[in-house]
Design an enzyme around this catalytic site. Structure first.
Site, PDB file in Angstrom:
ATOM      1  N   ASP A  58       0.834  -1.202   0.147  1.00 52.77           N
ATOM      2  CA  ASP A  58       0.030   0.255  -0.030  1.00 52.77           C
ATOM      3  C   ASP A  58       0.849   1.271   0.174  1.00 52.77           C
ATOM      4  O   ASP A  58       0.735   2.201  -0.750  1.00 52.77           O
ATOM      5  CB  ASP A  58      -0.810  -0.176   1.204  1.00 52.77           C
ATOM      6  CG  ASP A  58      -1.909   1.270   1.308  1.00 52.77           C
ATOM      7  OD1 ASP A  58      -2.588   1.302   0.269  1.00 52.77           O
ATOM      8  OD2 ASP A  58      -1.817   2.074   2.082  1.00 52.77           O
ATOM      9  N   LYS A  80       1.378   4.606  -2.926  1.00 50.37           N
ATOM     10  CA  LYS A  80       1.335   6.187  -2.459  1.00 50.37           C
ATOM     11  C   LYS A  80       2.658   6.650  -2.747  1.00 50.37           C
ATOM     12  O   LYS A  80       2.696   7.903  -3.369  1.00 50.37           O
ATOM     13  CB  LYS A  80       1.246   6.261  -1.139  1.00 50.37           C
ATOM     14  CG  LYS A  80      -0.092   5.750  -0.397  1.00 50.37           C
ATOM     15  CD  LYS A  80      -0.314   5.914   1.158  1.00 50.37           C
ATOM     16  CE  LYS A  80      -1.499   5.263   1.633  1.00 50.37           C
ATOM     17  NZ  LYS A  80      -1.796   5.246   3.042  1.00 50.37           N
TER      18      LYS A  80
END
Length: 817
Positions: free
Chosen positions: A679, A683
């Site tokens: 994750d 980003k």
């Protein structure tokens, strides 16, 4: 003297006629001098046409509408009249009905209804209506008499749309009114030619009758009483926020009429225009409302635009070619031929290059117009000097109308901007030197959206409506709806912004309401919806509604929804989303979405992809756009990993903290999703791309913090067993850092084009040292912020802050429309 005219909807039922009687009693009691013109009862003219057509076909079914015609008028007389008035009216009506029956029998026998015969048939509607109402007025104390307008309005024998002999008509009007001081109740629509033959005045004929009588009497005013509050700024059936314009000029009213405003009809205005008689448009069902005044007086300080109007169906024909350039008489040949073919032109436009001439006609004339032009320019087309005529169908014309436009710069810019921002393509433009009208030809399917966008731009610039389509109503979506509801009053009062959620869906159901869903009952309404969720159908519904100022919100983490972003942007609908999938997928796809949004003039916003509600992407963009150079980006970009390592202190097992983070909902059900750094990688990819680096997932180096046995565990319980076994490994790392006066942080780094994610030890001088809880922190080192880097810190996860971030983007998008 005033001339009042009441239309078919105003006299459709006896109770409505009683309302008219009350209106006229007020005029009469205060001593006003007036005369009244009446149309046929609502629907009667169509009924007379229908029975005539049936009779002409030899179909005895014509007797059915004839019977209804008789019964309706007899019933109206019986309900409105009594005593001597009823006794007088019934035989007169029966005589009229017998004449009509005989006439229709004749049509049935000869199997023909000529225009001359049709005019006589149609006259029975107005004659019955005005007669019944004249008797009703007399019964109610208003001294009045029935006036068959065939006595005073004289025309030629152009049946169905006769031309008025103004000189003779005005003479007869004056003579009749001088001899009859009582209130005259006149028939609208009908007239007579020499020899007494009945004629009709064509479309809008009853208004024309009123205007002729007013001109003949040099009346002080004409009042057209209808079923709306005056001339609206737009068609209220297409523009919900249309309102009554208090005044406009004759020229503006003529333009509005030409472009589809049904309240008035251009010939109506001609006699009044010549005599400068003011015209009031008033509402029979709201008689106290002032209505609209149409006169020759301009209001230089009034609205620049008085109305937004449209013609829903047009075809655009274009004659083009090098043979048109510099050749005198081309336009004359073109439009002369069309005039001979009796084809009416709605709009004409020609560029200064003289390479082409485009014009709009009703679709039913397009084929004949093309044939006529190709006949007239046969030589030029065969010689290759002129191209074959191009015909474009399924178009509409929308127009902004107002005499004050010529005094206000920027009107055209505002119009084109409103259309452009809503994805409405302009095919052709026409504007006269008077600047009374700016007309644009657009796709028919965009007519409603264009009208609403233009109306908002010119009349509601202080109040903007945003239409929201939302997919995903779980924790983030539900919180966002709650925030929108709670802030609605403030936004409307203080920011002049109204947000309507017009589409909602969860994984099972979807629901739409173009007027805005009820935010108090949206959960129940969605669960009770009959429409199963299907993303393709959801997109089709957005396309079908075609609403202006539209924004799509994706609150999911779904590939399926993200795959439709391109289609959504292509509909000229902006997007705001916390879903990271599209922006962290292949760089070419990311770039394509950005370019498509720019090309369509809409917004593609994803601030909440990194740091939830923190202004990370906005700050990065502002730095770059203002000329700063990004040297390094460092970030603790995961709320779950931030919590785990901020809580990892002496005496606490690493496995216990991971378990606690899972129980608090900071991690995914399987914590490996967070601890793997996948994750965080998404980003970091997004941040890198915002700096201009074409980074792909494979370009990010991730230092695995979990032993191989943890990653390969068969399920979550097995994973926790392996993490417990690895506690000593993590404790050793923590202890080494602590001895050096440092703490462990999972840091994403972008430095000189290289991206990496790993567990690092930072000392007290580093911004990450002071992190606590589940906060995110992003540190920008730039040319301007080199000695003391720019730090953004705050909650990087959670429904409240993520929803607030999306809400902020909705507000930003509204400022761009």
């Amino acid at each position: 003297m005033k001339v009042l005219k009441f239309g078919g909807s105003s006299v459709a039922k006896p109770e409505r006629i009683r309302q008219i009687v009350e209106i006229l009693k007020k005029y009469y009691s205060r001593g006003d001098k007036f005369t009244v013109v009446f149309s046929a009862f609502g629907g009667i003219t169509d009924s007379l046409i229908s029975m005539s057509e049936l009779a002409a076909k030899g179909d005895e079914k014509y007797k059915e509408p004839l019977k209804e015609f008789k019964e309706r008028h007899i019933a109206a007389a019986k309900e409105l009249l009594q005593g001597d008035y009823l006794d007088k009216a019934l035989p007169d009506l029966e005589e009229n009905h017998q004449s009509l029956e005989n006439l229709l029998q004749g049509i049935f026998l000869v199997r023909e209804a000529s225009p001359r015969t049709m005019d006589y048939v149609l006259s029975f509607g107005e004659r019955n209506s005005a007669y019944i109402i004249s008797q009703t007025l007399s019964q109610n104390g208003i001294r009045s008499s029935y006036l068959d307008a065939r006595k005073i309005i004289k025309t030629d024998k152009s049946f169905l749309s006769a031309k008025v002999d103004f000189k003779l008509t005005y003479k007869k009007i004056k003579e009749h009114y001088n001899q009859h001081p009582e209130v005259q109740v006149a028939t609208g629509f009908i007239a007579s030619a020499k020899g007494g033959l009945t004629t009709t005045l064509g479309r809008g004929g009853s208004d024309y009758t009123a205007s002729l009588i007013a001109a003949g009497l040099s009346a002080s005013a004409i009042e057209i009483w209808t079923d709306v509050d005056g001339v609206m700024t737009a068609d209220p059936r297409k523009v919900k926020k249309a309102f009554t314009m208090p005044s406009m000029t004759y020229a503006e009213a003529m333009e509005m009429s030409h472009f589809g405003a049904k309240v008035i009809y251009p010939p109506t205005l001609q006699p009044a225009l010549k005599k400068k008689i003011p015209l009031w448009i008033k509402n029979t069902f709201n008689p106290d409302f002032e209505g609209t005044l149409v006169s020759d007086k301009k209001d230089p300080h009034g609205h620049a635009v008085k109305g937004i109007s449209s013609i829903s169906e047009v075809a655009l024909l274009t004659l083009s070619g090098s043979g048109l350039f510099g050749v005198p008489g081309i336009a004359g040949r073109l439009f002369g031929g069309l005039a001979q073919a009796k084809i009416n032109i709605i709009l004409i436009t020609q560029g200064s290059s003289e390479h082409s001439i485009s014009f709009a006609v009703q679709p039913k004339f397009a084929k004949a117009a093309k044939k006529q032009i190709e006949k007239d320019f046969e030589f030029e087309i065969q010689s290759g000097l002129v191209d074959p005529v191009q015909v474009e169908d399924d178009l509409a014309v929308v127009a902004a109308i107002g005499e004050n436009m010529r005094y206000r710069p920027g009107i055209s810019g505002r119009l084109f901007s409103a259309l452009g921002k809503n994805g409405v393509n302009i095919i052709a433009i026409a504007q006269g030197s008077s600047e009374l009208n700016i007309s644009t030809v657009i796709q028919k399917e965009d007519e409603r959206k264009a009208l609403n966008a233009m109306h908002e731009a010119f009349f509601l610039s202080d109040t903007k409506v945003l239409h929201i389509y939302m997919v995903g109503v779980g924790l983030i979506g539900g919180t966002l709806i709650k925030q929108i509801k709670e802030q609605a009053a403030f936004l409307k009062e203080q920011r002049s912004l109204e947000i309507k959620i017009v589409g909602l869906s969860n994984s099972k159901k979807m629901i739409f309401d173009e007027n805005g869903l009820d935010l108090d009952s949206w959960k129940e309404d969605l669960n009770n919806s009959d429409h199963s969720m299907n993303m393709s159908e959801y997109i089709n519904k957005m396309d079908e509604l075609n609403l202006q100022n539209a924004v799509f919100i994706d609150n999911t983490a779904s590939d399926d929804v993200a795959n439709y972003y391109e289609a959504i942007l292509d509909l000229s609908i902006s997007i705001s989303t916390p879903n990271k999938i599209a922006t962290s997928s292949e760089y070419l796809h990311y770039q394509r979405l950005k370019q498509l949004a720019q090309h369509r003039g809409v917004q593609f916003m994803y601030e909440t992809n990194v740091g939830a509600g923190l202004p990370v992407i906005t700050t990065l963009s502002d730095l770059i756009n203002s000329g700063d150079r990004i040297l390094k980006i460092e970030g603790v970009l995961s709320g779950s990993l931030s919590f785990i390592f901020n809580s990892f202190k002496e005496g606490v097992n690493f496995s216990d903290i991971v378990k606690e983070a899972q129980e608090l909902g900071y991690t995914e059900p399987d914590p490996r999703t967070d601890l793997s750094g996948m994750d965080v990688r998404r980003k970091l990819i997004i941040l890198a791309r915002e700096t201009g680096l074409p980074l792909e997932g494979k370009d990010v180096k991730i230092e695995s913090i979990l032993p191989k046995a943890c990653m390969e565990a068969s399920d979550v319980p097995s994973f926790f067993e392996e993490v417990e076994k690895a506690n000593s490994i993590f404790e050793e790392k923590r202890e080494q850092a602590a001895k050096a006066g440092k703490v462990l942080r999972m840091i994403a780094t972008l430095d000189e084009g290289k991206a990496s994610i790993g567990l690092k030890a930072v000392d007290v001088n580093h911004p990450f040292y002071s992190l606590s809880g589940s906060d995110n922190m992003i540190v920008f080192t730039t040319d301007r912020y080199k000695e003391r880097p720019l730090v953004i810190r705050g909650p990087g996860a959670g429904a409240e802050v993520t929803a607030a971030g999306v809400f902020a983007e909705i507000i930003k998008i509204s400022n761009i429309f």
